[in-house]
Scaffold this active site. Structure first.
Site, short mmCIF file in Angstrom:
data_model
loop_
_atom_site.label_atom_id
_atom_site.label_comp_id
_atom_site.label_asym_id
_atom_site.label_seq_id
_atom_site.Cartn_x
_atom_site.Cartn_y
_atom_site.Cartn_z
N LYS A 170 -9.98 -47.95 23.05
CA LYS A 170 -10.90 -47.55 24.13
C LYS A 170 -11.30 -46.11 23.81
O LYS A 170 -10.56 -45.17 24.08
CB LYS A 170 -10.18 -47.65 25.48
CG LYS A 170 -11.07 -47.84 26.68
CD LYS A 170 -12.16 -46.83 26.89
CE LYS A 170 -11.66 -45.51 27.46
NZ LYS A 170 -12.72 -44.47 27.50
N GLU A 245 -0.98 -37.05 22.68
CA GLU A 245 -1.49 -35.82 22.04
C GLU A 245 -2.36 -35.15 23.08
O GLU A 245 -3.45 -35.62 23.39
CB GLU A 245 -2.33 -36.16 20.80
CG GLU A 245 -1.57 -36.86 19.69
CD GLU A 245 -0.60 -35.93 18.97
OE1 GLU A 245 -0.71 -34.70 19.13
OE2 GLU A 245 0.27 -36.45 18.25
N CYS A 279 -8.36 -28.99 20.41
CA CYS A 279 -7.12 -28.85 21.19
C CYS A 279 -6.18 -27.83 20.57
O CYS A 279 -5.43 -27.16 21.27
CB CYS A 279 -6.44 -30.20 21.33
SG CYS A 279 -6.35 -31.06 19.78
N GLU A 369 -6.23 -24.25 29.48
CA GLU A 369 -7.08 -24.67 28.37
C GLU A 369 -8.53 -24.67 28.83
O GLU A 369 -8.89 -25.35 29.79
CB GLU A 369 -6.68 -26.07 27.92
CG GLU A 369 -7.44 -26.53 26.71
CD GLU A 369 -6.98 -27.88 26.22
OE1 GLU A 369 -6.89 -28.80 27.05
OE2 GLU A 369 -6.71 -28.01 25.02
P1 NAD Z 1 -9.55 -37.10 29.07
O1 NAD Z 1 -8.09 -37.13 29.25
O2 NAD Z 1 -10.41 -37.01 30.25
O3 NAD Z 1 -10.05 -38.38 28.27
C1 NAD Z 1 -9.46 -38.83 27.08
C2 NAD Z 1 -9.56 -40.33 27.03
O4 NAD Z 1 -8.80 -40.89 28.10
C3 NAD Z 1 -10.97 -40.88 27.17
O5 NAD Z 1 -11.12 -42.04 26.38
C4 NAD Z 1 -11.02 -41.27 28.64
O6 NAD Z 1 -11.95 -42.27 28.91
C5 NAD Z 1 -9.62 -41.77 28.86
N1 NAD Z 1 -9.16 -41.72 30.26
C6 NAD Z 1 -9.58 -40.90 31.26
N2 NAD Z 1 -8.93 -41.21 32.40
C7 NAD Z 1 -8.09 -42.22 32.12
C8 NAD Z 1 -7.14 -42.96 32.87
N3 NAD Z 1 -6.94 -42.71 34.18
N4 NAD Z 1 -6.42 -43.93 32.27
C9 NAD Z 1 -6.60 -44.18 30.94
N5 NAD Z 1 -7.49 -43.53 30.18
C10 NAD Z 1 -8.22 -42.55 30.76
O7 NAD Z 1 -9.80 -35.90 28.07
P2 NAD Z 1 -11.16 -35.42 27.48
O8 NAD Z 1 -11.82 -34.52 28.45
O9 NAD Z 1 -11.94 -36.57 26.99
O10 NAD Z 1 -10.64 -34.61 26.19
C11 NAD Z 1 -10.32 -33.28 26.22
C12 NAD Z 1 -8.82 -33.08 26.27
O11 NAD Z 1 -8.18 -33.74 25.19
C13 NAD Z 1 -8.44 -31.64 26.14
O12 NAD Z 1 -7.46 -31.33 27.10
C14 NAD Z 1 -7.84 -31.55 24.75
O13 NAD Z 1 -6.93 -30.53 24.55
C15 NAD Z 1 -7.25 -32.88 24.57
N6 NAD Z 1 -7.11 -33.20 23.14
C16 NAD Z 1 -5.88 -33.18 22.58
C17 NAD Z 1 -5.73 -33.46 21.24
C18 NAD Z 1 -4.39 -33.45 20.58
O14 NAD Z 1 -4.27 -34.01 19.50
N7 NAD Z 1 -3.38 -32.88 21.15
C19 NAD Z 1 -6.84 -33.75 20.48
C20 NAD Z 1 -8.08 -33.75 21.08
C21 NAD Z 1 -8.20 -33.48 22.44
#
Ligand code: NAD
Length: 462
Positions: A170, A245, A279, A369
């Site tokens: 997803k 992650e 990130c 962040e």
């Molecule tokens: P997000 O958590 O909103 O979304 C990430 C994914 O999760 C998307 O596919 C989203 O559709 C899904 N999602 C959202 N709500 C959900 C739920 N309730 N249940 C299941 N899935 C759900 O994050 P974002 O805004 O898309 O990404 C940015 C964040 O990701 C930042 O905090 C960043 O630091 C983090 N990030 C971490 C890493 C790492 O490797 N540590 C890498 C990239 C991004």
């Protein structure tokens, strides 16, 4: 590329269960470039069933055959490199060169690394009178974010498939097109039907349905700490392994013996790349009091050179969020020395590369962040204070240390509570384990450590 109006399930593109769609917007000009289906729990269920049905056959496929298919997938990505870069540029707004080198180049390197690893990996070991078997965990639910949209897909799917797991992906709602392109590449290679499945959709709908599905054996999630906590709780209640992650607030520690100009310039570039949506970005620069003014001057000059060339942030919400943090930094008494909350363009979700000086470790901009092109420069008096500041957030994903000798930098890095540290500008290694301490996550991705996440151990005694 042309967007698909269905889901990739069981080896074919199938109509979505519902009729809702998600608009994909180019963040440079705010134009809608495509529509993709918004998946429902029904789509997720169909995909998980397909993955379950494919699992026994795929798990029993000789590792060398699986490795050969991963190698063919890498070749497919190579053949589609320009298309990948163009797609990420269109849906993420990434500048073309960065899209080529990083958004297309890194997933190719990672896919290649897993083709090699899977071909040489020993799935059995002897420990005394035991034979230990390393077996695929089962059906993996992979949920990915938009910031490195193909890399994060490949960093999960390649090791999972190489290990003998099957996958339901997803991807993030902002960047579904490169995920569809990846599914096309999987299809072209000829993986058995159901081994890889794609459902596009919203996080709280399709993502949540995947994380909660009983037919999923392991959830691998990359995204925000808030959603990660929720997914971790769901997995915990079901006693399922989970890989998370999450976010970061990494420190770039410049020790007095370092080459200051190099450390500052590389540090600024690290934060501005991908418009700060990394990130592991070193968003806090820690500088000794004696060198502080020089560092601030160097950093503001370096940031000013970027202008709008870094590209926009992903969407209007993210732009508003980053601006909100810049305003909060000003309100809490930090001093802007480059950029600011005003957008450099009328159209598009741009943020001017911004540098704050006179930041104290407890300020919001030094703790939370931001996920935008915003750097905070913090002063320290001695090494112990630098360490306390570096370790003084809830996160622990990455970081950097600069010093006159590698030994001095390594000695400092050993004391940091963080998962990955670059020493004097060390370069990216696609085989090095990547993941967080503290609230930055659970588990590791990439290389052999990332592979191990997808394996169970079974011991036979003789
Ligand atoms: P997000 O958590 O909103 O979304 C990430 C994914 O999760 C998307 O596919 C989203 O559709 C899904 N999602 C959202 N709500 C959900 C739920 N309730 N249940 C299941 N899935 C759900 O994050 P974002 O805004 O898309 O990404 C940015 C964040 O990701 C930042 O905090 C960043 O630091 C983090 N990030 C971490 C890493 C790492 O490797 N540590 C890498 C990239 C991004």
């Amino acid at each position: 590329m042309t967007a698909h109006d269905g889901m990739y399930i069981g080896g074919a593109w199938r109509p979505a269960a519902g009729t809702d769609t998600i608009a994909v917007v180019n963040p440079v000009d705010e134009q809608v470039i495509a529509q993709v289906p918004a998946g429902t729990a029904e789509d997720i269920d169909a995909a998980v069933r397909a993955a379950r049905a494919a699992f026994p056959g795929w798990a029993a496929t000789p590792p060398a055959e699986r490795a050969a298919l991963i190698a063919a997938l890498r070749d497919q990505l190579v053949a589609r490199k320009d298309e990948i870069a163009r797609t990420v540029t269109a849906e993420l707004g990434s500048p073309e060169q960065f899209a080529q080198f990083v958004h297309a180049g890194v997933p190719i390197a990672v896919a290649g690394s897993y083709a090699e690893l899977a071909a040489s990996f020993t799935f059995e070991e002897r420990i005394g009178n035991s034979r230990v078997l390393l077996e695929p965990v089962g059906v993996v639910g992979a949920i990915t974010p938009w910031n490195y949209p193909l890399h994060q897909v490949v960093a999960k799917v390649a090791p999972a498939l190489a290990a003998g797991c099957t996958v339901v992906l997803k991807p993030a709602e902002d960047t579904p097109l490169v995920a569809q392109l990846f599914a096309e590449a999987v299809h072209e290679v000829g993986f058995p039907a159901g081994v890889f499945n794609l459902v596009t959709g919203l996080g709280p709908v399709a993502g949540q349905a995947l994380a909660e599905h009983e037919g999923v054996d392991l959830v691998s999630f990359t995204g925000s700490t808030a959603v990660g906590q929720q997914i971790g709780a769901t997995a915990g209640a079901a006693i399922k392994p989970v890989a998370l992650e999450l976010g970061g607030k990494s420190a770039n520690v410049i020790l007095p013996s370092a080459d200051l100009a190099k450390a500052v310039n590389v540090g600024v570039a690290n934060v501005m790349n991908n418009s700060g949506q990394t990130c592991s970005a070193w968003t806090r620069m820690l500088v000794h009091a004696d060198q502080y003014d020089d560092a601030v001057q160097l950093a503001s000059a370096a940031a000013a050179k970027y202008g709008d060339r870094i590209g926009p942030v992903v969407n209007a919400k993210q732009q508003a969020r980053v601006r909100g943090y810049i305003e909060k930094g000003i309100a809490e008494g930090a001093k802007i020395v480059a950029g600011g909350p005003e957008s450099p363009r009328e159209k598009g979700y741009f943020i001017t590369p911004t540098v704050f000086a006179e930041v104290t470790p407890d300020m919001t901009i030094a703790q939370e962040e931001i996920f935008g092109p915003v750097l905070s420069i913090i002063k320290y008096a001695d090494e112990d204070e630098a360490l306390a500041i570096a370790n003084g957030t809830v996160y622990g994903l990455a970081g950097a240390v600069w010093a006159g000798t590698e030994e001095e930098a390594v000695a400092f890095a050993r004391r940091m509570d963080t998962g990955q540290v670059d020493i004097n500008g060390g370069s990216f290694n696609p085989l090095a384990p990547f993941g967080g301490y503290k609230k930055s996550g659970v588990g590791r991705e990439l290389g052999a450590h990332g592979f191990a996440e997808y394996l169970h151990t079974k011991s036979l005694q003789f």
